[in-house]
Enzyme design. Structure first.
Site, PDB file in Angstrom:
ATOM      1  N   ARG A  84       0.835  -1.210   0.000  1.00  0.00           N
ATOM      2  CA  ARG A  84       0.000   0.000   0.000  1.00  0.00           C
ATOM      3  C   ARG A  84       0.869   1.260   0.000  1.00  0.00           C
ATOM      4  NH1 ARG A  84      -4.385   0.321   4.085  1.00  0.00           N
ATOM      5  NH2 ARG A  84      -4.985   1.938   2.610  1.00  0.00           N
TER       6      ARG A  84
ATOM      7  N   HIS B 192      -6.277   7.687  11.525  1.00  0.00           N
ATOM      8  CA  HIS B 192      -5.904   6.271  11.424  1.00  0.00           C
ATOM      9  C   HIS B 192      -4.413   6.084  11.113  1.00  0.00           C
ATOM     10  CE1 HIS B 192     -10.350   4.897  10.604  1.00  0.00           C
ATOM     11  NE2 HIS B 192     -10.138   5.298  11.838  1.00  0.00           N
TER      12      HIS B 192
END
Ligand code: OAD
Length: 230
Positions: free
Chosen positions: A57, A107
């Protein structure tokens, strides 16, 4: 004129930059089990698998460019006479790449590493492995500095304080499935703050918003920020 705007963003704002969302068809959670790659227990079981997931990612996010929605928000922040705070659930850095300064990553961020032995944080390298030593305590305890299910999101006090003073709350590209972010619209409503949602399709929390704009964020968000003026 709305002078203290809090904007919550989710994976949908980065979708048109080529980054996959979580819950759309074929999204990340259709390809990976949350329990395996986004929980402390999954990391304890198989840290290499979790690092592989976030390394991939990180590489994808590093190649992505901000789209018209990120840019419109950055322009709003620069030109609006009031305050604009971006609260993002995204771990990419596309808001910053577009020029936004006032961004809270609730997050966490792919660009950061965290030592789970001593809590030291540092700039993440392109790829991390479980036995990479912490630069501070030398323990082989490196993890991505992202918030997993079962952990407490970052900056909650600051976010709650900003929401309590906000004059407008907007949510862009988030499905309303994950708390506490999904609860911000209710908190805003209870405070009497106008709320607006931008999403491709109605989300879990759509009925709670005063206003909804359906469509691609790259189109709906610049249309909205233009009407807010400078
Ligand atoms: P989701 O994948 O749950 O939702 C993405 C939302 O974006 C959906 O409601 C889509 O309809 C919408 N969307 C997709 N493309 C769009 C576009 N071009 N324009 C506008 N909207 C679009 O992602 P999040 O809500 O961000 O947390 O997910 C919240 C959290 O769940 C994430 O931060 C992550 C995930 O599990 C953790 O990993 C802890």
């Amino acid at each position: 004129m709305s002078d203290r705007i809090v904007i919550l963003t989710g994976a949908g704002i980065s979708a048109e930059s080529g980054l996959g969302t979580f819950r759309d068809e074929g999204g990340l959670w259709a390809q990976h089990r949350i329990e395996d790659v986004a929980t402390p227990e999954g990391f304890a079981r198989d840290p290499a698998l979790v690092h592989d997931f976030y390394n991939a990612r990180r590489a994808q996010a590093a190649a992505a460019k901000p789209n018209a929605a990120h840019k419109a928000i950055a322009r709003l922040e620069a030109e609006h006479p009031g305050e604009v705070l971006i609260v993002t659930q995204n771990v990419d850095a596309l808001h910053e790449a577009a020029g936004s300064r006032n961004v809270l990553h609730m997050h966490g961020a792919l660009s950061r590493a965290l030592c789970h032995a001593c809590a030291h944080r540092w700039q993440a390298p392109e790829a991390m492995q479980p036995d990479d030593p912490c630069p501070a305590c030398k323990a082989p305890a490196t993890r991505p500095d992202v918030v997993w299910f079962g952990e407490i999101p970052y900056h909650m006090d600051e976010i709650e304080e900003a929401l309590s003073r906000a004059t407008l709350f907007a949510a862009i590209g988030t499905s309303g499935n994950v708390y506490p972010a999904a609860g911000f619209v209710t908190a805003a409503r209870q405070l009497g703050i106008p709320t607006i949602e931008f999403n491709l399709d109605p989300s879990e929390t759509s009925p709670l918003f005063d206003e909804r704009r359906l469509g691609r964020a790259s189109q709906t968000v610049p249309d909205w920020t233009r009407t807010l003026g400078s």
